[in-house]
Design a protein around this motif. Sequence first.
Motif, PDB file in Angstrom:
ATOM      1  N   ALA A  89      40.379 -21.460  -6.269  1.00 38.61           N
ATOM      2  CA  ALA A  89      41.097 -22.081  -7.382  1.00 38.61           C
ATOM      3  C   ALA A  89      40.497 -21.698  -8.719  1.00 38.61           C
ATOM      4  O   ALA A  89      41.165 -21.785  -9.751  1.00 38.61           O
ATOM      5  CB  ALA A  89      41.086 -23.602  -7.226  1.00 38.61           C
ATOM      6  N   THR A  90      39.237 -21.266  -8.731  1.00 36.23           N
ATOM      7  CA  THR A  90      38.584 -20.898  -9.986  1.00 36.23           C
ATOM      8  C   THR A  90      38.391 -19.398 -10.120  1.00 36.23           C
ATOM      9  O   THR A  90      37.762 -18.933 -11.067  1.00 36.23           O
ATOM     10  CB  THR A  90      37.208 -21.580 -10.083  1.00 36.23           C
ATOM     11  OG1 THR A  90      36.400 -21.179  -8.965  1.00 36.23           O
ATOM     12  CG2 THR A  90      37.368 -23.102 -10.054  1.00 36.23           C
ATOM     13  N   ASP A  94      42.915 -11.298  -9.293  1.00 42.50           N
ATOM     14  CA  ASP A  94      44.315 -11.347  -8.894  1.00 42.50           C
ATOM     15  C   ASP A  94      44.487 -12.367  -7.772  1.00 42.50           C
ATOM     16  O   ASP A  94      43.709 -12.406  -6.814  1.00 42.50           O
ATOM     17  CB  ASP A  94      44.793  -9.975  -8.420  1.00 42.50           C
ATOM     18  CG  ASP A  94      44.806  -8.950  -9.549  1.00 42.50           C
ATOM     19  OD1 ASP A  94      44.913  -9.382 -10.707  1.00 42.50           O
ATOM     20  OD2 ASP A  94      44.697  -7.742  -9.263  1.00 42.50           O
ATOM     21  N   GLU A  95      45.516 -13.169  -7.877  1.00 41.42           N
ATOM     22  CA  GLU A  95      45.759 -14.209  -6.894  1.00 41.42           C
ATOM     23  C   GLU A  95      46.517 -13.631  -5.704  1.00 41.42           C
ATOM     24  O   GLU A  95      47.624 -13.119  -5.849  1.00 41.42           O
ATOM     25  CB  GLU A  95      46.558 -15.356  -7.513  1.00 41.42           C
ATOM     26  CG  GLU A  95      46.809 -16.513  -6.558  1.00 41.42           C
ATOM     27  CD  GLU A  95      47.601 -17.622  -7.207  1.00 41.42           C
ATOM     28  OE1 GLU A  95      48.794 -17.775  -6.877  1.00 41.42           O
ATOM     29  OE2 GLU A  95      47.023 -18.339  -8.052  1.00 41.42           O
ATOM     30  N   ALA A 153      39.140 -30.662   3.638  1.00 41.52           N
ATOM     31  CA  ALA A 153      38.321 -31.840   3.947  1.00 41.52           C
ATOM     32  C   ALA A 153      36.874 -31.486   4.288  1.00 41.52           C
ATOM     33  O   ALA A 153      36.042 -32.400   4.440  1.00 41.52           O
ATOM     34  CB  ALA A 153      38.941 -32.602   5.109  1.00 41.52           C
ATOM     35  N   SER A 154      36.577 -30.176   4.369  1.00 35.84           N
ATOM     36  CA  SER A 154      35.251 -29.762   4.853  1.00 35.84           C
ATOM     37  C   SER A 154      34.515 -28.873   3.864  1.00 35.84           C
ATOM     38  O   SER A 154      33.631 -28.105   4.248  1.00 35.84           O
ATOM     39  CB  SER A 154      35.400 -29.046   6.200  1.00 35.84           C
ATOM     40  OG  SER A 154      36.078 -29.849   7.132  1.00 35.84           O
ATOM     41  N   GLY A 155      34.902 -28.968   2.592  1.00 33.08           N
ATOM     42  CA  GLY A 155      34.204 -28.212   1.562  1.00 33.08           C
ATOM     43  C   GLY A 155      34.504 -26.733   1.566  1.00 33.08           C
ATOM     44  O   GLY A 155      33.751 -25.935   1.004  1.00 33.08           O
ATOM     45  N   GLY A 156      35.618 -26.340   2.187  1.00 36.54           N
ATOM     46  CA  GLY A 156      35.984 -24.935   2.243  1.00 36.54           C
ATOM     47  C   GLY A 156      36.877 -24.520   1.097  1.00 36.54           C
ATOM     48  O   GLY A 156      37.146 -25.285   0.161  1.00 36.54           O
ATOM     49  N   SER A 157      37.357 -23.279   1.169  1.00 37.46           N
ATOM     50  CA  SER A 157      38.249 -22.723   0.150  1.00 37.46           C
ATOM     51  C   SER A 157      39.404 -22.010   0.839  1.00 37.46           C
ATOM     52  O   SER A 157      39.274 -21.524   1.968  1.00 37.46           O
ATOM     53  CB  SER A 157      37.505 -21.715  -0.740  1.00 37.46           C
ATOM     54  OG  SER A 157      36.388 -22.305  -1.363  1.00 37.46           O
ATOM     55  N   HIS A 158      40.533 -21.957   0.161  1.00 37.88           N
ATOM     56  CA  HIS A 158      41.639 -21.134   0.642  1.00 37.88           C
ATOM     57  C   HIS A 158      42.425 -20.600  -0.551  1.00 37.88           C
ATOM     58  O   HIS A 158      42.466 -21.226  -1.620  1.00 37.88           O
ATOM     59  CB  HIS A 158      42.565 -21.895   1.601  1.00 37.88           C
ATOM     60  CG  HIS A 158      43.266 -23.088   0.994  1.00 37.88           C
ATOM     61  ND1 HIS A 158      44.287 -22.984   0.077  1.00 37.88           N
ATOM     62  CD2 HIS A 158      43.082 -24.421   1.202  1.00 37.88           C
ATOM     63  CE1 HIS A 158      44.720 -24.186  -0.250  1.00 37.88           C
ATOM     64  NE2 HIS A 158      43.996 -25.081   0.403  1.00 37.88           N
TER      65      HIS A 158
END
Length: 478
Positions: A89-90, A94-95, A153-158
């Motif tokens: 998210a930060t 390129d997304e 919920a587990s401190g991950g990223s996507h």
Amino acid sequence: MDTENAQNVIAECWGSEIIPELERYIAIPALSPSFDADWEASGHIEAAVQQVAAWLESRPVTGATVEIQRLPGRTPLIVVEVEPFGAAATDDGDESTVVLYGHVDKQPEMTGWRDGLGPWTPVRDGDRLYGRGGADDGYAAFASMAAIEAVQASGGSHSRCLMLIEACEESGSPDLLHHLDALGERLGDVGLLVCLDSGCATYDTVWLTTSLRGLVEATLRVDVIAEGWHSGMASGLVPSSFRLLRILLDRIEDAATGQVKVEAANADIPSHRVAEARAMADFLGGTGEDFGLIGDLQLMEDDPADGLLARTWRPALSVVGADGMPPTASAGNVLRPYTALKLSLRLPPTADSQAVASELADLLRSDAPLQASVSVDEVDCADGWDAPDLAPWLAAALNESALRRFGQPMQLFGEGGSIPFIAMLGGMFPEAQFVVTGVLGPESNAHGPNEFLHVAYAEKLTGCIADILDAEARRSGS
């Protein structure tokens, strides 16, 4: 990401939420449009779409929006868009978009269900949840959202996620390309596709699908007389429509060997796919399925690796339906007016299905035997797919996840079925990576009687998808 917590979140979701929802879903006879011409009036597809969409909308996933995209005269598409989360998210780069795919439409009932089981009757027996569509492919939408939920919920990223759940896959996905066109720029820059509509050779590790066969379907019909005649009067003079069909089938298949004679339907098998088949045969100690053979029936291939290639890279013809023939119990001594056969021709992953369909129709229509009335109608095509090489980051993430969740390394295999969407998206995004996997393992019997979902395997596989989403978001320069 806290991988242990992620699996705990997923286990809780499967136990308290997904299983009850799947039982409700199995009870809906949401036949694909090819098997329910009045699907709009019957409302079963709509009921399945509404149920799945409502559950997806209820989940505590940050940045998620759920909608049902509708196009006139076409089956609906569930579209779930989830904003990037965590480190993604930060990210100022390129997304990229991760597409997660599944479908809610189902195959017909089929006969042969064991006592106490039925296509629309969910039955839980240990790790098995019986009923039509649970494994193919109703679980995919629930598992995909549970994986995203577990990451958050587990401190991950996507990365940005776009979940697409269609309702006509079992009919060859005729509506999907129109929906993709309607989505337009919303598809984004697809860097990874996750498809849970494939299979597994065992339930003890992750199986990554490296190829899918293509398909040409057609209805071949021969008409000889306007109405049935007493066979004592007509036979021997009026040719049997079935005999003429046999002549036509000999043009496209060698009856003694099963070899397909349609030139465009044959293709060379890449050497690395041959090596994969041999590695898979060694791992399994055979082909992985006994198929419930009757009596002393011999398989068409003796060598296990050749057998695996035969059902993943070589063309094969099946007659999957017939019209014009009464059941044996009520068949009179009548020369029948016509015979029609539904043909299913599986193709190598690299074959051009349109070229095959054209050659097939020419072979069957030209120079009709005894100038009989021959028609080839209801022709449908679907290209196969040969996976691109795995990027190093994805290969490492898949293997690490398989070891973490199952205690065994990831395995590669070719799949004998077709998933039209994969070929579509592969053509649109040639640089994308693919995770094509699924739960259709030993005895699961998709499309047939006694179909079941292996719940414990599906739960672990959901954890693997969460791992991959987190790894994709964290990768840099891979």
